[in-house]
Enzyme design. Sequence first.
Site, PDB file in Angstrom:
ATOM      1  N   ASP A  12       0.841  -1.195   0.000  1.00  0.00           N
ATOM      2  CA  ASP A  12       0.000   0.000   0.000  1.00  0.00           C
ATOM      3  C   ASP A  12       0.877   1.246   0.000  1.00  0.00           C
ATOM      4  O   ASP A  12       1.977   1.243   0.561  1.00  0.00           O
ATOM      5  CB  ASP A  12      -0.908   0.009   1.242  1.00  0.00           C
ATOM      6  CG  ASP A  12      -0.108   0.158   2.528  1.00  0.00           C
ATOM      7  OD1 ASP A  12       0.029   1.294   3.017  1.00  0.00           O
ATOM      8  OD2 ASP A  12       0.413  -0.859   3.036  1.00  0.00           O
ATOM      9  N   SER A  13       0.404   2.278  -0.661  1.00  0.00           N
ATOM     10  CA  SER A  13       1.067   3.584  -0.673  1.00  0.00           C
ATOM     11  C   SER A  13       2.527   3.432  -1.113  1.00  0.00           C
ATOM     12  O   SER A  13       2.799   2.896  -2.186  1.00  0.00           O
ATOM     13  CB  SER A  13       0.941   4.230   0.707  1.00  0.00           C
ATOM     14  OG  SER A  13       1.292   5.589   0.662  1.00  0.00           O
TER      15      SER A  13
END
Length: 293
Positions: free
Chosen positions: A143-144
Amino acid sequence: MSLLLTATRRLLVLRPRTTTTEQTLDRAIARRGGPAPVSRAVKRVAVVDERIVDGRRVVRLTPRQKPRGGHLIYTHGGCYTFPLIGAHWGILATLVRRAGITIDVPLYGLAPEHTATEAADWLETIYDDAVAEFGPVVSLAGDSAGGGLALAQAVRYRDSGRPAPRHVILISPWLDATLINPGAAAVAPLDHMLAVPGLVRAGRLWAGDLDPSDPLVSPLSSDLAGLPPIHIEQGDHDLFYADAEELHRRITRAGGRSDFRLTRGGFHVFVGAPWIPEARAALARIAAVLRQG
C-alpha cells in the site's frame, strides 16, 4: 458511496498531516517510534514467526487453517519514512483469513537512514528465498509507498531474468516520488491525509544518491511491458489517484494486464478502514486474486 465512507473521510480533517510541509515531515520523522506490534487479529488467524535477514526483521504469517498454497510478500506504506502501523496488521489479518495464504512482511529500512537502493537489494533476497521455498506462486503487494516498492520490485525482477511474481497488487500506490502529474494538484484539495511538499521531501530522502525520477524510486517512469498481472485498488479522493490511473493506461497500452478498481469517494488507503463496506469489498477482491494461486 456509503455513509460510513463519507463520514470517515470528513473526520480525516481532524488528523494532523505529517506531509503538509517539509518541516512537518522532518519533525514527524524525529518523533517516530518502531513498527506496531503484531495484532491480536493476526494471531487469531495466523501463526507468527520472525527471522532476521541481513540484520532486518521479516515477519511470517502462516494461516492456522490449512494454507491454500500461495505466498505473498507485502511491503507496507508510510512515505518510506514511517514504520508499519496497526491498520497494516488489520489488512494482513483479513488477507490471511480470506485468501488462506502465507504472507511475509519485510520491515525494510526507512529514510533518511536507508534508501531505495538498499531496500531493493534486501527485498531481492527476500524474494529469491520465497521463490526457492514456494516456487512460482509468489505474489507481491503493498500500500502507498509499499505499493511503489512492489511495482519497482516486479520491474527489477523482470529486468534481471528472475521468475515473475504471480500477481502484483497495489493499494493506493505511490508511483512517482516527484508528483509532477497535474492530476495530483487537482485532487489535493480533496485529500485530507497527504500533501505534496512533505511527500516530495520524503521522496528525495528515499532516493538517496539517485534522482527521485529514477524507476527504482518512481516506478511509473519504468518500461511497463512484460510485467505480471497488476491489480490496483484506488480511491478518487487520493493524491495518488492520477498516477494510478496513468499506470493502468500505460500497462494496457504496453499489452499487459491491469485490473483498475476505482472507489468513488475513497481516501488514501481506505482499504485499511474495515468498518467501511467499500474497504471490505476491496479486500474481498484482493483475496479473490490471491486465491488464484
